[in-house]
Design a protein around this motif. Structure first.
Motif, short mmCIF file in Angstrom:
data_model
loop_
_atom_site.label_atom_id
_atom_site.label_comp_id
_atom_site.label_asym_id
_atom_site.label_seq_id
_atom_site.Cartn_x
_atom_site.Cartn_y
_atom_site.Cartn_z
N SER A 148 -5.29 9.49 7.66
CA SER A 148 -6.10 8.32 8.13
C SER A 148 -6.83 7.95 6.81
N GLN A 149 -7.64 8.93 6.02
CA GLN A 149 -8.37 8.43 4.81
C GLN A 149 -7.64 7.91 3.83
N ALA A 150 -6.32 8.26 3.71
CA ALA A 150 -5.49 7.92 2.61
C ALA A 150 -4.72 6.63 2.93
N PHE A 151 -4.51 6.48 4.09
CA PHE A 151 -3.67 5.30 4.62
C PHE A 151 -3.86 4.60 5.84
N ALA A 179 -0.15 4.66 -1.82
CA ALA A 179 -1.24 5.63 -1.37
C ALA A 179 -0.68 6.78 -0.48
N PRO A 211 0.53 -1.15 0.02
CA PRO A 211 -0.03 0.06 0.09
C PRO A 211 0.75 1.49 -0.10
N PRO A 256 -7.30 -0.89 6.86
CA PRO A 256 -6.62 -1.86 5.65
C PRO A 256 -5.91 -1.04 4.55
N ARG A 257 -6.08 0.19 4.40
CA ARG A 257 -5.58 1.05 3.40
C ARG A 257 -4.02 0.86 3.16
N GLY A 258 -3.20 0.86 4.37
CA GLY A 258 -2.10 1.32 4.71
C GLY A 258 -1.43 0.23 5.53
#
Length: 156
Positions: A117-120, A99, A96, A123-125
């Motif tokens: 937090s929204q970007a990474f 991102a 990730p 589970p996104r980061g």
């Protein structure tokens, strides 16, 4: 190996931040996180992890000294807990990291942690890079405020 409950650390974390003057109106900001397991083994979903460095990750930012806008971002993960393998279904902790690129151009202001937090987040980061970046996002504006208090507003 006998480890009494009386206080031998099994795991330590080091976070380092270095801010240097870059070109023009830019600070070069280097952050590093190192997790060290001092003894024993930890079960992972893919294997047993032995003692040693289990995470070593860095973030290098270019930050405009006046606006605190991130002008460049480079992340590195020399050591991660999970490497791509058949046991990890080809996934890696490094997957990730790209991102974070959406944060170039964002100011390190009161809203930045939400954007991070929204970007990474989740589970996104990667929780380790996230923790390092959160630390850096709080420290850099404080450093800027200290510089202004000690030296006044600088025009470059």
């Amino acid at each position: 190996m006998f480890l009494p409950v009386s206080g031998h650390p099994l795991h330590t974390r080091s976070i380092t931040l270095k801010i240097t003057v870059g070109q023009g109106r830019q600070w070069d900001v280097h952050g590093e996180i190192i997790d060290l397991r001092k003894t024993g083994f930890a079960p992972l979903s893919t294997d047993l992890q032995p003692a040693g460095i289990i995470h070593h990750m860095t973030l290098d930012l270019g930050v405009d000294t006046h606006s605190l806008v991130i002008t460049s971002l480079q992340a590195s993960q020399p050591v991660v807990a999970i490497e791509p393998s058949p046991r990890s279904c080809g996934e890696s902790c490094r997957d990730p990291v790209g991102a974070l690129d959406v944060l170039v151009g964002e100011p390190l202001d009161d809203q930045f942690r939400i954007k991070l937090s929204q970007a990474f987040g989740g589970p996104r980061g990667c929780s380790h890079l996230l923790a390092l970046f959160q630390f850096m996002a709080r420290a850099v504006p404080r450093a800027a405020a200290c510089e202004e208090a000690h030296h006044g507003a600088q025009d470059s």
